[in-house]
Design an enzyme around this catalytic site. Sequence first.
Site, short mmCIF file in Angstrom:
data_model
loop_
_atom_site.label_atom_id
_atom_site.label_comp_id
_atom_site.label_asym_id
_atom_site.label_seq_id
_atom_site.Cartn_x
_atom_site.Cartn_y
_atom_site.Cartn_z
N ASN A 233 0.88 -1.15 0.08
CA ASN A 233 0.05 -0.17 -0.06
C ASN A 233 0.76 1.34 0.08
OD1 ASN A 233 0.37 1.01 3.02
ND2 ASN A 233 -0.31 -0.91 3.23
N ASP A 302 -5.15 -5.67 4.63
CA ASP A 302 -6.21 -6.60 4.97
C ASP A 302 -5.98 -7.97 4.37
OD1 ASP A 302 -7.35 -4.62 6.47
OD2 ASP A 302 -8.08 -3.59 4.83
N LYS A 312 10.49 -16.89 -8.35
CA LYS A 312 9.90 -15.88 -9.26
C LYS A 312 8.98 -16.58 -10.34
CE LYS A 312 10.91 -12.13 -12.39
NZ LYS A 312 11.71 -11.66 -13.55
N PHE A 345 -5.82 4.04 13.75
CA PHE A 345 -5.96 5.20 12.82
C PHE A 345 -7.25 4.69 12.02
CE2 PHE A 345 -2.92 8.54 12.30
CZ PHE A 345 -2.19 8.15 13.69
N LYS A 363 -13.25 -2.33 17.48
CA LYS A 363 -11.70 -2.81 17.83
C LYS A 363 -11.32 -2.57 19.44
CE LYS A 363 -10.41 -2.05 12.95
NZ LYS A 363 -9.36 -2.07 11.98
#
Length: 428
Positions: A233, A302, A312, A345, A363
């Site tokens: 990300n 996630d 590879k 966050f 949470k």
Amino acid sequence: MRNASASPSLYPIGPRQGILYVCNATKRMKRNVLLGVTGGVAAYRACDLARRLMESGIAVTVVMTRSATRFVTPLTFAALTGNPVYTDDDTHDDPMAHITLARKADLILVAPATANVLGKLACGVADDLLTTTLVAGNAPIIVVPAMNSQMWQNQAVVENVATLRARGVRFVGPAEGLLACGETGEGKMAPVEEIVAAVAEELALRRDLAGFRLLVTAGGTREPIDAVRYVGNRSTGKMGVALAEAAQARGADVTLIAAAMEVAPPEGIPLVRAETASAMRAALAERFEGCDGVVMAAAVGDYACADPAPGKVKKREAWRVELTPNPDLIAELGMKKRGRILVGFAAETDTPVEYGREKLIRKNLDLIVVNDVSRSDIGFGADQNEVIIIARSGETIAAPKAPKREVADAILDHVARLVAARTGEATA
Ligand code: CTP
């Protein structure tokens, strides 16, 4: 818990999009310390001192006497502080450098201080850049003597020290121990931690997280799909690093658990590398028992690849990768928190306050920091951030757009309030 309206840094704005208060994160200014380095063997320890002051969020400008430059070069301090170093031979084209430096300083720290500089300061002698700056200044002065123990006990030095103390000059040390000359006695430069603590106290810096054992996660996890590729990300780690630095400056005992980051990890903060969500889960599990709180600033993937290829994978028409959900790390910690403070966050693009509140409850967190990741000026990789801090009590506070370090302090203000409230409860 103390009501938010009692805090001088919070301004009620009434219910507006669910936000009740705005805090003045942008008003926080960096403090400037002028570090005067004089000529003694302990001058090399002033390098570590400069670095530690900067880690505490203080801007450091160094003035060196001519003899100090024979022990350490100005270039060393310039590299450490990121500021030009002033000497008798180089005032950076400022003919009034002593006035400029004296006005800019919130505090003048002389470390190490020789018997010579103590004598000059006691008598008002101003015959070089450091002593003229000392005479021109009206900021508080801290001196850190370092010299042979006979010199420290010399009657003239004793009288100079008494004069300076009577004038409000603060002394840190000297300590007892093995001196550079090979003798043992009183005269050793005080430990750097003691000097930093005295500076922090003099500048009334916040030490409201002193001793609080905090884990901070930062960066973005990378989940391998083969030996060279991964699902990742856009997190750069800037916000997490800012939080780790700010917490350390406030006295917390910080460990940084870092996934992939585009910024350098801060020096002086213990670092644990955890590239994947499962590595981060293990790193947290190992340290959770011994911590008092966690700030989960990392962007944890996630999903992870169900079956990453060991080598590879060769190029081909199409490649179907099956992703399976990762456990929610902070939600797992939320189930076993037992008095620890958990800060999460929430990266949102729509209706941030609603989603933030829902995540806070689901949470089992104490605070959640909501940021709008759809905005390029404050989202991933930006130097600034603008967040909404939601507490379990329902308090919802907007921290206006500011450098990430200032936003980090605004978040930690609320952590410190929770810590103070819990300490109060424990001692009541
Ligand atoms: N988080 C976590 N473990 C995960 C995913 C997220 O600990 N597997 C933490 C993040 O570090 C953050 C908080 O949970 O502190 C919220 O993360 P965010 O991505 O906003 O929310 P998600 O719970 O992943 O939900 P969604 O992506 O659906 O918004």
